[in-house]
Scaffold this motif. Structure first.
Motif, PDB file in Angstrom:
ATOM      1  N   LEU A 610      34.143  48.220  38.782  1.00  0.00           N
ATOM      2  CA  LEU A 610      35.485  48.201  39.357  1.00  0.00           C
ATOM      3  C   LEU A 610      36.335  47.071  38.772  1.00  0.00           C
ATOM      4  O   LEU A 610      37.548  47.213  38.600  1.00  0.00           O
ATOM      5  N   ILE A 611      35.695  45.958  38.479  1.00  0.00           N
ATOM      6  CA  ILE A 611      36.434  44.859  37.828  1.00  0.00           C
ATOM      7  C   ILE A 611      36.893  45.298  36.448  1.00  0.00           C
ATOM      8  O   ILE A 611      38.047  45.084  36.048  1.00  0.00           O
ATOM      9  N   ASP A 612      35.999  45.943  35.712  1.00  0.00           N
ATOM     10  CA  ASP A 612      36.339  46.395  34.357  1.00  0.00           C
ATOM     11  C   ASP A 612      37.400  47.487  34.360  1.00  0.00           C
ATOM     12  O   ASP A 612      38.117  47.673  33.365  1.00  0.00           O
ATOM     13  N   ALA A 613      37.507  48.211  35.487  1.00  0.00           N
ATOM     14  CA  ALA A 613      38.506  49.285  35.573  1.00  0.00           C
ATOM     15  C   ALA A 613      39.907  48.734  35.778  1.00  0.00           C
ATOM     16  O   ALA A 613      40.900  49.456  35.598  1.00  0.00           O
ATOM     17  N   HIS A 614      40.024  47.457  36.171  1.00  0.00           N
ATOM     18  CA  HIS A 614      41.318  46.786  36.358  1.00  0.00           C
ATOM     19  C   HIS A 614      42.240  47.569  37.305  1.00  0.00           C
ATOM     20  O   HIS A 614      43.446  47.672  37.089  1.00  0.00           O
ATOM     21  N   GLY A 615      41.626  48.076  38.373  1.00  0.00           N
ATOM     22  CA  GLY A 615      42.411  48.821  39.359  1.00  0.00           C
ATOM     23  C   GLY A 615      42.708  47.982  40.591  1.00  0.00           C
ATOM     24  O   GLY A 615      42.830  46.753  40.521  1.00  0.00           O
ATOM     25  N   LYS A 616      42.819  48.652  41.731  1.00  0.00           N
ATOM     26  CA  LYS A 616      43.198  47.973  42.978  1.00  0.00           C
ATOM     27  C   LYS A 616      42.125  46.999  43.439  1.00  0.00           C
ATOM     28  O   LYS A 616      42.439  45.930  43.970  1.00  0.00           O
ATOM     29  N   TYR A 617      40.864  47.365  43.250  1.00  0.00           N
ATOM     30  CA  TYR A 617      39.782  46.462  43.640  1.00  0.00           C
ATOM     31  C   TYR A 617      39.850  45.172  42.830  1.00  0.00           C
ATOM     32  O   TYR A 617      39.749  44.067  43.394  1.00  0.00           O
ATOM     33  N   ALA A 618      40.014  45.300  41.519  1.00  0.00           N
ATOM     34  CA  ALA A 618      40.080  44.116  40.651  1.00  0.00           C
ATOM     35  C   ALA A 618      41.260  43.242  41.033  1.00  0.00           C
ATOM     36  O   ALA A 618      41.154  42.003  41.069  1.00  0.00           O
ATOM     37  N   LYS A 619      42.383  43.869  41.356  1.00  0.00           N
ATOM     38  CA  LYS A 619      43.578  43.107  41.725  1.00  0.00           C
ATOM     39  C   LYS A 619      43.338  42.332  43.020  1.00  0.00           C
ATOM     40  O   LYS A 619      43.713  41.156  43.133  1.00  0.00           O
ATOM     41  N   MET A 620      42.706  42.967  44.004  1.00  0.00           N
ATOM     42  CA  MET A 620      42.417  42.295  45.272  1.00  0.00           C
ATOM     43  C   MET A 620      41.416  41.159  45.063  1.00  0.00           C
ATOM     44  O   MET A 620      41.576  40.058  45.620  1.00  0.00           O
ATOM     45  N   TYR A 621      40.409  41.400  44.234  1.00  0.00           N
ATOM     46  CA  TYR A 621      39.398  40.378  43.978  1.00  0.00           C
ATOM     47  C   TYR A 621      40.029  39.152  43.311  1.00  0.00           C
ATOM     48  O   TYR A 621      39.736  38.007  43.680  1.00  0.00           O
ATOM     49  N   ILE A 622      40.883  39.397  42.332  1.00  0.00           N
ATOM     50  CA  ILE A 622      41.523  38.278  41.613  1.00  0.00           C
ATOM     51  C   ILE A 622      42.380  37.456  42.559  1.00  0.00           C
ATOM     52  O   ILE A 622      42.383  36.217  42.521  1.00  0.00           O
ATOM     53  N   ARG A 623      43.132  38.109  43.431  1.00  0.00           N
ATOM     54  CA  ARG A 623      43.991  37.377  44.367  1.00  0.00           C
ATOM     55  C   ARG A 623      43.162  36.508  45.309  1.00  0.00           C
ATOM     56  O   ARG A 623      43.534  35.360  45.601  1.00  0.00           O
ATOM     57  N   GLN A 624      42.052  37.048  45.791  1.00  0.00           N
ATOM     58  CA  GLN A 624      41.199  36.256  46.667  1.00  0.00           C
ATOM     59  C   GLN A 624      40.576  35.088  45.908  1.00  0.00           C
ATOM     60  O   GLN A 624      40.482  33.972  46.430  1.00  0.00           O
ATOM     61  N   ALA A 625      40.160  35.346  44.678  1.00  0.00           N
ATOM     62  CA  ALA A 625      39.546  34.289  43.862  1.00  0.00           C
ATOM     63  C   ALA A 625      40.541  33.173  43.586  1.00  0.00           C
ATOM     64  O   ALA A 625      40.174  31.984  43.564  1.00  0.00           O
ATOM     65  N   MET A 626      41.800  33.523  43.369  1.00  0.00           N
ATOM     66  CA  MET A 626      42.835  32.505  43.120  1.00  0.00           C
ATOM     67  C   MET A 626      42.974  31.582  44.332  1.00  0.00           C
ATOM     68  O   MET A 626      43.146  30.363  44.183  1.00  0.00           O
ATOM     69  N   ASN A 627      42.876  32.128  45.537  1.00  0.00           N
ATOM     70  CA  ASN A 627      42.969  31.303  46.739  1.00  0.00           C
ATOM     71  C   ASN A 627      41.774  30.368  46.861  1.00  0.00           C
ATOM     72  O   ASN A 627      41.911  29.194  47.211  1.00  0.00           O
ATOM     73  N   TYR A 628      40.579  30.893  46.552  1.00  0.00           N
ATOM     74  CA  TYR A 628      39.374  30.062  46.645  1.00  0.00           C
ATOM     75  C   TYR A 628      39.375  28.960  45.588  1.00  0.00           C
ATOM     76  O   TYR A 628      38.982  27.816  45.847  1.00  0.00           O
ATOM     77  N   LEU A 629      39.810  29.310  44.378  1.00  0.00           N
ATOM     78  CA  LEU A 629      39.761  28.358  43.267  1.00  0.00           C
ATOM     79  C   LEU A 629      40.990  27.483  43.181  1.00  0.00           C
ATOM     80  O   LEU A 629      41.038  26.557  42.372  1.00  0.00           O
ATOM     81  N   ALA A 630      41.994  27.783  44.016  1.00  0.00           N
ATOM     82  CA  ALA A 630      43.242  27.020  44.019  1.00  0.00           C
ATOM     83  C   ALA A 630      43.900  27.004  42.645  1.00  0.00           C
ATOM     84  O   ALA A 630      44.329  25.957  42.138  1.00  0.00           O
ATOM     85  N   VAL A 631      43.962  28.174  42.023  1.00  0.00           N
ATOM     86  CA  VAL A 631      44.639  28.313  40.729  1.00  0.00           C
ATOM     87  C   VAL A 631      45.872  29.176  40.915  1.00  0.00           C
ATOM     88  O   VAL A 631      45.993  29.934  41.881  1.00  0.00           O
ATOM     89  N   GLU A 632      46.814  29.075  39.992  1.00  0.00           N
ATOM     90  CA  GLU A 632      48.078  29.790  40.123  1.00  0.00           C
ATOM     91  C   GLU A 632      48.207  30.952  39.157  1.00  0.00           C
ATOM     92  O   GLU A 632      49.104  31.786  39.300  1.00  0.00           O
ATOM     93  N   LYS A 633      47.347  31.019  38.155  1.00  0.00           N
ATOM     94  CA  LYS A 633      47.446  32.089  37.166  1.00  0.00           C
ATOM     95  C   LYS A 633      46.189  32.952  37.198  1.00  0.00           C
ATOM     96  O   LYS A 633      45.074  32.438  37.301  1.00  0.00           O
ATOM     97  N   GLU A 634      46.397  34.250  37.085  1.00  0.00           N
ATOM     98  CA  GLU A 634      45.266  35.175  37.105  1.00  0.00           C
ATOM     99  C   GLU A 634      44.327  34.940  35.936  1.00  0.00           C
ATOM    100  O   GLU A 634      43.123  35.171  36.037  1.00  0.00           O
ATOM    101  N   GLU A 635      44.879  34.467  34.821  1.00  0.00           N
ATOM    102  CA  GLU A 635      44.053  34.245  33.637  1.00  0.00           C
ATOM    103  C   GLU A 635      43.002  33.164  33.865  1.00  0.00           C
ATOM    104  O   GLU A 635      41.989  33.093  33.148  1.00  0.00           O
ATOM    105  N   GLU A 636      43.223  32.316  34.846  1.00  0.00           N
ATOM    106  CA  GLU A 636      42.290  31.228  35.104  1.00  0.00           C
ATOM    107  C   GLU A 636      41.066  31.694  35.898  1.00  0.00           C
ATOM    108  O   GLU A 636      40.103  30.942  36.054  1.00  0.00           O
ATOM    109  N   VAL A 637      41.125  32.903  36.431  1.00  0.00           N
ATOM    110  CA  VAL A 637      39.997  33.431  37.199  1.00  0.00           C
ATOM    111  C   VAL A 637      38.970  34.027  36.241  1.00  0.00           C
ATOM    112  O   VAL A 637      39.297  34.864  35.387  1.00  0.00           O
TER     113      VAL A 637
END
Length: 639
Positions: A610-637
């Protein structure tokens, strides 16, 4: 004599399979008899007979004692006013011997004394003890029924109102019906006997019985209807009163009451409910008051004063009856009056309680759509569970639509998605709390409706997000009524896996410590996260092939969450696992991930897929990861 003491009387089958469409969005009201204040005569009689049978089932002694008490009571009335008085007056007129009169009075006194002893024994021994037995029997049946009805019933306010009215003093109403039922039946021959004795003296005097007939049957009947309407109108307000009262003494809301202004809102709710109840009382006050006046006037005033004037006229003016006949007729009319008044009070009470009992009967005779005790095929282990084109509507709103997926034995499956996506509803369908509107759910290739329901549910151990902690010991909260040979070992292992064993062992009585302080001043009070761990321990303790966790870590900190999911994954080595989780980091190691949106699966696969598919699941995962990692850019995840 004893006459003075009488005065007024105070007032689906097991093993039966469901049809394919049985669960189609049926309202809990279907299959029930309608509860209404407008019951037919036949329904009223039927309800009272139902109550008598119910009483006879749990306490035959009370039914027999009520019959004998009523029989003796009417015997005293008829005998004293119709026979005793006549015998004494005739003895005085005929100059009978003093000895014969005293013997008659002595025998009568002895008989009445024995009857009075029986009355006192019944009132103070038989009825109190048998009422407790009746209470236990009725509420055992009520609670069994409440456990057996489907979950949808508790989510229907109308059904819940009827359940509330059904258990509102059910045993008291049945006790009243038993007494009034016998009272009405025995009053019929009693009225006949007094009527004959009175008619023998004066044919026209019997016309006075029309007065209490009008007072009780007409005015009393209307008064009963208005009283029940007032009761119905006040039920919602009484529910609010009970809720606010609970919130004021239960610990659940104690902190919020002290740290916010929520008390003002509760007080407002209480005040509004009180005002509604007052308005309901005022609405029916004039009608009840006026009907009470006319009922009393016709029932008491007219007949008492009328008979007295009539008898006095016959004796003093027309000279058509003797003083002895006047005395006997007046005594008989008093007896007739009280018998009629009591008989019609019995009728009114039976009609009123017949309406109340209708709620009890409606609930007890409600035919469950998914009965807990439904029999069927016994499941042979767990091989697979499949949702096939499942749709489900709740209150005419479709929450699950065309849902299809399969879970095989040993799978670790995650259901993810935003709030309202239908995740918890899927679990309720899986556990058969609801049946699909269309489509089917299959266990090992067979529709789950064909299985014995209790046996089917034993395949699953579940932690709900909205779990309940009971005022019992920690051990009982973990085992939940189940029994094993090595219970202590199972409880300790479950608590250890849930990460709460150290806390429990620090309690004064360890696993035997009672939870909450509701019944034990030394009871333990846990934090929200600790309560959640205790709920998770239940799922670890239950020996079931499938373990279901609905948001098991929502109240936990990240470290506790990590440890919990590590232990849950260890459990997955020997069990099939189903997760619901908002935190996608916790489902990375699942075999299958189903991404839900508006009641259907929009993406499925492993976490990596699902991550490799870059769909809705990947988008939700990245947003949550950004909050945990305290980063502002998706590329940093790092994915």
């Amino acid at each position: 004599m004893a006459k003075e003491a009488k005065g007024k009387k105070q007032a689906p089958e097991n093993g039966k399979k469901n049809s394919p469409d049985q669960g189609k969005n049926k309202s809990p009201d279907k299959g029930k008899k309608k509860s209404s204040d407008k019951l037919s005569f036949r329904q009223t009689v039927s309800n009272n007979v139902f109550a008598m049978k119910l009483a006879g089932k749990y306490t035959r002694l009370m039914v027999v004692a009520a019959f004998l008490t009523t029989l003796f009571g009417y015997f005293e009335w008829v005998f004293f006013d119709g026979i005793f008085i006549r015998k004494i007056v005739q003895a005085l007129d005929s100059n009978a011997s003093f000895r014969s009169v005293m013997v008659f009075i002595g025998i009568t006194t002895a008989v009445f004394f024995v009857i009075e002893l029986f009355h006192k024994y019944s009132d103070n021994v038989i009825f109190p003890l048998e009422t407790i037995k009746l209470y236990g029997g009725i509420y055992k049946r009520l609670f069994a029924k409440a456990k057996n009805v489907e979950l949808r019933c508790y989510e229907d306010p109308d059904f819940y109102d009827k359940y509330t009215m059904a258990i509102d003093g059910a045993e008291e109403k049945i006790c009243a019906i038993v007494k009034h039922f016998w009272g009405l039946l025995i009053s019929i021959p009693a009225v006949g006997a007094v009527f004959y004795l009175m008619y023998d003296i004066d044919h026209y005097a019997v016309l006075f019985i029309i007065s209490p007939l009008i007072g009780n049957f007409i005015f009393g009947n209307y008064k009963r209807k208005y009283e029940y309407k007032r009761y119905q109108a006040q039920v919602p307000g009484n529910k609010v009163h009970n809720y606010v009262s609970r919130m004021m003494y239960l610990p659940d809301g104690a902190k919020e009451l002290r740290l916010s202004n929520v008390f003002s809102l509760l007080r407002k709710q209480y005040k509004e409910a009180t005002e509604k109840n007052v308005r309901a009382a005022v609405k029916y006050a004039f009608a009840n008051c006026s009907l009470s006046f006319w009922r009393i006037t016709f029932t008491f005033t007219i007949i008492f004063e009328g008979v007295l004037f009539y008898a006095s006229y016959r004796n003093l003016v027309s000279k058509t009856i003797t003083l002895a006949q006047l005395t006997i007729m007046t005594s008989l009319m008093v007896a007739m009056t009280w018998i009629l008044i009591t008989a019609f009070e019995d009728i009114m009470e039976l009609m009123k309680n017949g309406v109340f009992i209708n709620n009890l009967r409606t609930f007890l005779e409600y035919e469950e759509q998914i009965p807990q005790d439904q029999g069927g095929v016994m499941p042979e282990g767990f091989e697979s569970l499949e949702f096939r084109n499942v749709c489900f509507s709740y209150k005419d709103e479709e929450t699950i639509r065309d849902l299809s997926f399969k879970i095989d034995n040993g799978d670790i499956v995650a259901l993810v998605g935003h709030n309202g996506a239908g995740k918890t509803t899927i679990i309720k369908l899986l556990l058969r709390f609801y049946d699909p509107t269309s489509g089917e759910i299959l266990l090992n290739g067979r529709n789950i409706k064909e299985y014995d329901l209790r046996a089917y549910r034993r395949l699953f151990a579940t932690t709900f997000q909205d779990f309940a902690i009971f005022a019992m010991s920690v051990k009982e909260n973990v085992l939940m009524g189940r029994h094993y040979e090595n219970e202590d070992e199972i409880v300790h292992r479950a608590l250890r896996r849930a990460g709460i064993l150290e806390k429990v062992e620090s309690l004064p009585n360890g696993v035997d410590t009672v939870m909450t302080k509701e019944f034990d001043k030394d009871g333990a009070v846990f934090s929200g996260g600790q309560h959640q761990k205790l709920a998770v321990a239940r799922t670890f303790a239950k020996e079931s092939p499938v373990k279901i966790f609905d948001e098991p870590s929502s109240a936990l900190d990240p470290i506790a969450e990590y440890d919990l999911f590590k232990n849950i994954m260890k459990e997955g080595r020997t069990h099939t696992m189903v997760f619901i989780s908002h935190r996608l980091s916790s489902v990375k190691n699942c075999d299958k991930v189903f991404m839900l949106e508006k009641g259907t699966i929009v993406e499925r696969g492993s976490h990596r897929e699902l991550i490799d598919a870059h769909g809705k699941y990947a988008k939700m995962y990245i947003r949550q990861a950004m909050n945990y990692l305290a980063v502002e850019k998706e590329e940093e995840v790092i994915l």
